[in-house]
Design a protein around this motif. Structure first.
Motif, PDB file in Angstrom:
ATOM      1  N   VAL A 138       0.872  -1.182   0.000  1.00 37.59           N
ATOM      2  CA  VAL A 138       0.000   0.000   0.000  1.00 37.59           C
ATOM      3  C   VAL A 138       0.903   1.225   0.000  1.00 37.59           C
ATOM      4  O   VAL A 138       2.104   1.127   0.269  1.00 37.59           O
ATOM      5  CB  VAL A 138      -0.956   0.053   1.219  1.00 37.59           C
ATOM      6  CG1 VAL A 138      -1.981  -1.048   1.173  1.00 37.59           C
ATOM      7  CG2 VAL A 138      -0.181   0.035   2.525  1.00 37.59           C
ATOM      8  N   LEU A 139       0.336   2.390  -0.291  1.00 34.85           N
ATOM      9  CA  LEU A 139       1.123   3.615  -0.278  1.00 34.85           C
ATOM     10  C   LEU A 139       1.610   3.938   1.139  1.00 34.85           C
ATOM     11  O   LEU A 139       0.934   3.660   2.121  1.00 34.85           O
ATOM     12  CB  LEU A 139       0.291   4.780  -0.810  1.00 34.85           C
ATOM     13  CG  LEU A 139      -0.165   4.687  -2.272  1.00 34.85           C
ATOM     14  CD1 LEU A 139      -1.033   5.892  -2.625  1.00 34.85           C
ATOM     15  CD2 LEU A 139       1.037   4.592  -3.212  1.00 34.85           C
ATOM     16  N   GLU A 140       2.807   4.532   1.218  1.00 38.28           N
ATOM     17  CA  GLU A 140       3.379   4.868   2.518  1.00 38.28           C
ATOM     18  C   GLU A 140       2.418   5.715   3.349  1.00 38.28           C
ATOM     19  O   GLU A 140       2.227   5.478   4.542  1.00 38.28           O
ATOM     20  CB  GLU A 140       4.700   5.630   2.333  1.00 38.28           C
ATOM     21  CG  GLU A 140       5.837   4.789   1.808  1.00 38.28           C
ATOM     22  CD  GLU A 140       7.125   5.593   1.669  1.00 38.28           C
ATOM     23  OE1 GLU A 140       7.353   6.482   2.525  1.00 38.28           O
ATOM     24  OE2 GLU A 140       7.890   5.354   0.717  1.00 38.28           O
ATOM     25  N   GLY A 141       1.821   6.717   2.719  1.00 40.75           N
ATOM     26  CA  GLY A 141       0.929   7.610   3.442  1.00 40.75           C
ATOM     27  C   GLY A 141      -0.291   6.913   3.998  1.00 40.75           C
ATOM     28  O   GLY A 141      -0.739   7.209   5.116  1.00 40.75           O
ATOM     29  N   ASP A 142      -0.859   5.986   3.220  1.00 46.63           N
ATOM     30  CA  ASP A 142      -2.026   5.235   3.693  1.00 46.63           C
ATOM     31  C   ASP A 142      -1.660   4.369   4.894  1.00 46.63           C
ATOM     32  O   ASP A 142      -2.415   4.269   5.865  1.00 46.63           O
ATOM     33  CB  ASP A 142      -2.585   4.358   2.573  1.00 46.63           C
ATOM     34  CG  ASP A 142      -3.222   5.170   1.448  1.00 46.63           C
ATOM     35  OD1 ASP A 142      -3.676   6.293   1.717  1.00 46.63           O
ATOM     36  OD2 ASP A 142      -3.249   4.673   0.305  1.00 46.63           O
ATOM     37  N   ALA A 143      -0.496   3.720   4.813  1.00 42.04           N
ATOM     38  CA  ALA A 143      -0.053   2.855   5.902  1.00 42.04           C
ATOM     39  C   ALA A 143       0.226   3.675   7.165  1.00 42.04           C
ATOM     40  O   ALA A 143      -0.205   3.316   8.264  1.00 42.04           O
ATOM     41  CB  ALA A 143       1.196   2.080   5.486  1.00 42.04           C
ATOM     42  N   GLN A 144       0.936   4.775   6.993  1.00 42.12           N
ATOM     43  CA  GLN A 144       1.280   5.613   8.149  1.00 42.12           C
ATOM     44  C   GLN A 144       0.033   6.181   8.811  1.00 42.12           C
ATOM     45  O   GLN A 144      -0.084   6.208  10.042  1.00 42.12           O
ATOM     46  CB  GLN A 144       2.201   6.752   7.708  1.00 42.12           C
ATOM     47  CG  GLN A 144       2.656   7.694   8.815  1.00 42.12           C
ATOM     48  CD  GLN A 144       3.779   7.122   9.653  1.00 42.12           C
ATOM     49  OE1 GLN A 144       3.632   6.100  10.331  1.00 42.12           O
ATOM     50  NE2 GLN A 144       4.925   7.794   9.612  1.00 42.12           N
ATOM     51  N   SER A 145      -0.916   6.613   8.006  1.00 42.97           N
ATOM     52  CA  SER A 145      -2.142   7.194   8.540  1.00 42.97           C
ATOM     53  C   SER A 145      -2.907   6.192   9.397  1.00 42.97           C
ATOM     54  O   SER A 145      -3.376   6.525  10.501  1.00 42.97           O
ATOM     55  CB  SER A 145      -3.025   7.687   7.391  1.00 42.97           C
ATOM     56  OG  SER A 145      -4.250   8.199   7.865  1.00 42.97           O
ATOM     57  N   LEU A 146      -3.044   4.957   8.912  1.00 45.72           N
ATOM     58  CA  LEU A 146      -3.770   3.941   9.670  1.00 45.72           C
ATOM     59  C   LEU A 146      -3.026   3.565  10.945  1.00 45.72           C
ATOM     60  O   LEU A 146      -3.627   3.404  12.008  1.00 45.72           O
ATOM     61  CB  LEU A 146      -3.996   2.697   8.811  1.00 45.72           C
ATOM     62  CG  LEU A 146      -4.751   1.539   9.483  1.00 45.72           C
ATOM     63  CD1 LEU A 146      -6.117   1.994   9.971  1.00 45.72           C
ATOM     64  CD2 LEU A 146      -4.890   0.359   8.532  1.00 45.72           C
ATOM     65  N   LEU A 147      -1.708   3.422  10.852  1.00 47.25           N
ATOM     66  CA  LEU A 147      -0.919   3.098  12.036  1.00 47.25           C
ATOM     67  C   LEU A 147      -1.080   4.172  13.111  1.00 47.25           C
ATOM     68  O   LEU A 147      -1.300   3.857  14.288  1.00 47.25           O
ATOM     69  CB  LEU A 147       0.560   2.952  11.666  1.00 47.25           C
ATOM     70  CG  LEU A 147       0.950   1.689  10.898  1.00 47.25           C
ATOM     71  CD1 LEU A 147       2.374   1.809  10.380  1.00 47.25           C
ATOM     72  CD2 LEU A 147       0.807   0.439  11.770  1.00 47.25           C
ATOM     73  N   LYS A 148      -1.004   5.429  12.712  1.00 41.72           N
ATOM     74  CA  LYS A 148      -1.109   6.522  13.680  1.00 41.72           C
ATOM     75  C   LYS A 148      -2.474   6.536  14.354  1.00 41.72           C
ATOM     76  O   LYS A 148      -2.586   6.837  15.546  1.00 41.72           O
ATOM     77  CB  LYS A 148      -0.811   7.859  12.994  1.00 41.72           C
ATOM     78  CG  LYS A 148       0.662   8.031  12.640  1.00 41.72           C
ATOM     79  CD  LYS A 148       0.908   9.214  11.729  1.00 41.72           C
ATOM     80  CE  LYS A 148       0.686  10.530  12.401  1.00 41.72           C
ATOM     81  NZ  LYS A 148       1.075  11.669  11.535  1.00 41.72           N
ATOM     82  N   ARG A 149      -3.526   6.202  13.595  1.00 38.50           N
ATOM     83  CA  ARG A 149      -4.856   6.157  14.202  1.00 38.50           C
ATOM     84  C   ARG A 149      -4.969   5.046  15.240  1.00 38.50           C
ATOM     85  O   ARG A 149      -5.922   5.018  16.027  1.00 38.50           O
ATOM     86  CB  ARG A 149      -5.926   5.965  13.123  1.00 38.50           C
ATOM     87  CG  ARG A 149      -6.107   7.171  12.220  1.00 38.50           C
ATOM     88  CD  ARG A 149      -7.470   7.139  11.522  1.00 38.50           C
ATOM     89  NE  ARG A 149      -7.663   5.975  10.690  1.00 38.50           N
ATOM     90  CZ  ARG A 149      -7.269   5.875   9.415  1.00 38.50           C
ATOM     91  NH1 ARG A 149      -6.625   6.893   8.841  1.00 38.50           N
ATOM     92  NH2 ARG A 149      -7.503   4.775   8.726  1.00 38.50           N
ATOM     93  N   ASN A 150      -4.005   4.136  15.239  1.00 40.64           N
ATOM     94  CA  ASN A 150      -3.984   3.043  16.211  1.00 40.64           C
ATOM     95  C   ASN A 150      -2.794   3.133  17.166  1.00 40.64           C
ATOM     96  O   ASN A 150      -2.407   2.140  17.789  1.00 40.64           O
ATOM     97  CB  ASN A 150      -3.995   1.701  15.482  1.00 40.64           C
ATOM     98  CG  ASN A 150      -5.347   1.394  14.875  1.00 40.64           C
ATOM     99  OD1 ASN A 150      -6.244   0.912  15.560  1.00 40.64           O
ATOM    100  ND2 ASN A 150      -5.517   1.701  13.592  1.00 40.64           N
ATOM    101  N   GLY A 151      -2.217   4.322  17.288  1.00 36.10           N
ATOM    102  CA  GLY A 151      -1.183   4.556  18.292  1.00 36.10           C
ATOM    103  C   GLY A 151       0.214   4.100  17.928  1.00 36.10           C
ATOM    104  O   GLY A 151       1.056   3.918  18.816  1.00 36.10           O
ATOM    105  N   ILE A 152       0.479   3.947  16.619  1.00 37.71           N
ATOM    106  CA  ILE A 152       1.804   3.517  16.149  1.00 37.71           C
ATOM    107  C   ILE A 152       2.262   4.473  15.059  1.00 37.71           C
ATOM    108  O   ILE A 152       1.475   4.892  14.227  1.00 37.71           O
ATOM    109  CB  ILE A 152       1.751   2.071  15.605  1.00 37.71           C
ATOM    110  CG1 ILE A 152       1.256   1.112  16.696  1.00 37.71           C
ATOM    111  CG2 ILE A 152       3.122   1.622  15.089  1.00 37.71           C
ATOM    112  CD1 ILE A 152       0.918  -0.277  16.183  1.00 37.71           C
ATOM    113  N   LYS A 153       3.528   4.832  15.084  1.00 36.18           N
ATOM    114  CA  LYS A 153       4.041   5.777  14.097  1.00 36.18           C
ATOM    115  C   LYS A 153       5.452   5.383  13.673  1.00 36.18           C
ATOM    116  O   LYS A 153       6.296   5.077  14.512  1.00 36.18           O
ATOM    117  CB  LYS A 153       4.064   7.198  14.671  1.00 36.18           C
ATOM    118  CG  LYS A 153       4.513   8.247  13.677  1.00 36.18           C
ATOM    119  CD  LYS A 153       4.372   9.662  14.253  1.00 36.18           C
ATOM    120  CE  LYS A 153       5.434   9.969  15.268  1.00 36.18           C
ATOM    121  NZ  LYS A 153       5.417  11.401  15.676  1.00 36.18           N
TER     122      LYS A 153
END
Length: 209
Positions: free
Chosen positions: A120-135
């Protein structure tokens, strides 16, 4: 003696929490810490009627360490590693910008957010991770896991790690206090900083998961 014990119940309860945290750190298991906390608090109340601090509790446990053989980590997997493995295997649904929705593990999302995988695109992955407390912070070869994010608490709600997961993660080799991190608009908290090589081989750009 009985009346003294009754009067000390509030102190014993507080000390049980402190001892549980300290014992988990010394013995390598939050479960064992939770089991020993009340017993240690009771023993402490026989010699001291004050609220103990973390450093005192840890020193007291270290002095009695030889008595805790059954609680010391052996060949079985340590709690912190089991916790990290669990988190990395969690499946999350990602809405991608270019290929619809997909269900991916946290490890796969970290790889994508690091640019190692193009699942998946980096931005999509990062966005979902951050919404779950991971960055992910690729510039520092690390990723952060929030100490208190509500979605992480939900993820861990049916496990033995649902409280104080940050204490366990901080015992992993290479872990550091990550300071305050932003996980999206209006969402910031202290976090544990973990090396990215726990998930991917940064030298060879290979996934471990």
């Amino acid at each position: 003696m009985f009346s003294r014990t009754i009067s000390l119940i509030p102190v014993i309860r507080k000390n049980a929490e402190v001892f549980a945290t300290a014992a988990a750190s010394v013995l390598g298991s939050q479960r064992n810490g939770d089991q020993l906390g009340p017993m240690l608090a009771g023993a402490w109340s026989l010699v001291d009627d004050t609220v103990i601090n973390y450093d005192q509790a840890r020193e007291f446990i270290e002095e009695q360490r030889s008595q805790f053989g059954a609680y010391l980590p052996g060949e079985s997997q340590r709690d912190e590693i089991a916790l990290l493995d669990y988190l990395l295997a969690v499946q999350l649904r990602v809405e991608t910008s270019n290929s619809g929705s997909k269900t991916l593990s946290v490890a796969e999302l970290i790889s994508a957010a690091s640019g190692v995988s193009d699942i998946v695109l980096e931005g999509d992955a990062q966005s979902l991770l951050k919404r779950n407390g991971i960055k992910v912070d690729i510039s520092k070869d690390c990723f952060f896991i929030s100490n208190t994010h509500p979605n992480l608490k939900k993820i861990l709600s049916d496990t033995d790690w649902m409280s104080k997961w940050n204490i366990l993660l901080s015992r992993i080799d290479g872990a550091e206090a990550g300071g305050t991190q932003h996980f999206g608009p209006g969402s910031k908290s202290r976090a544990v900083k973990l090396p990215l090589h726990l998930v991917i081989d940064t030298s060879e750009n290979q996934n471990f998961y």
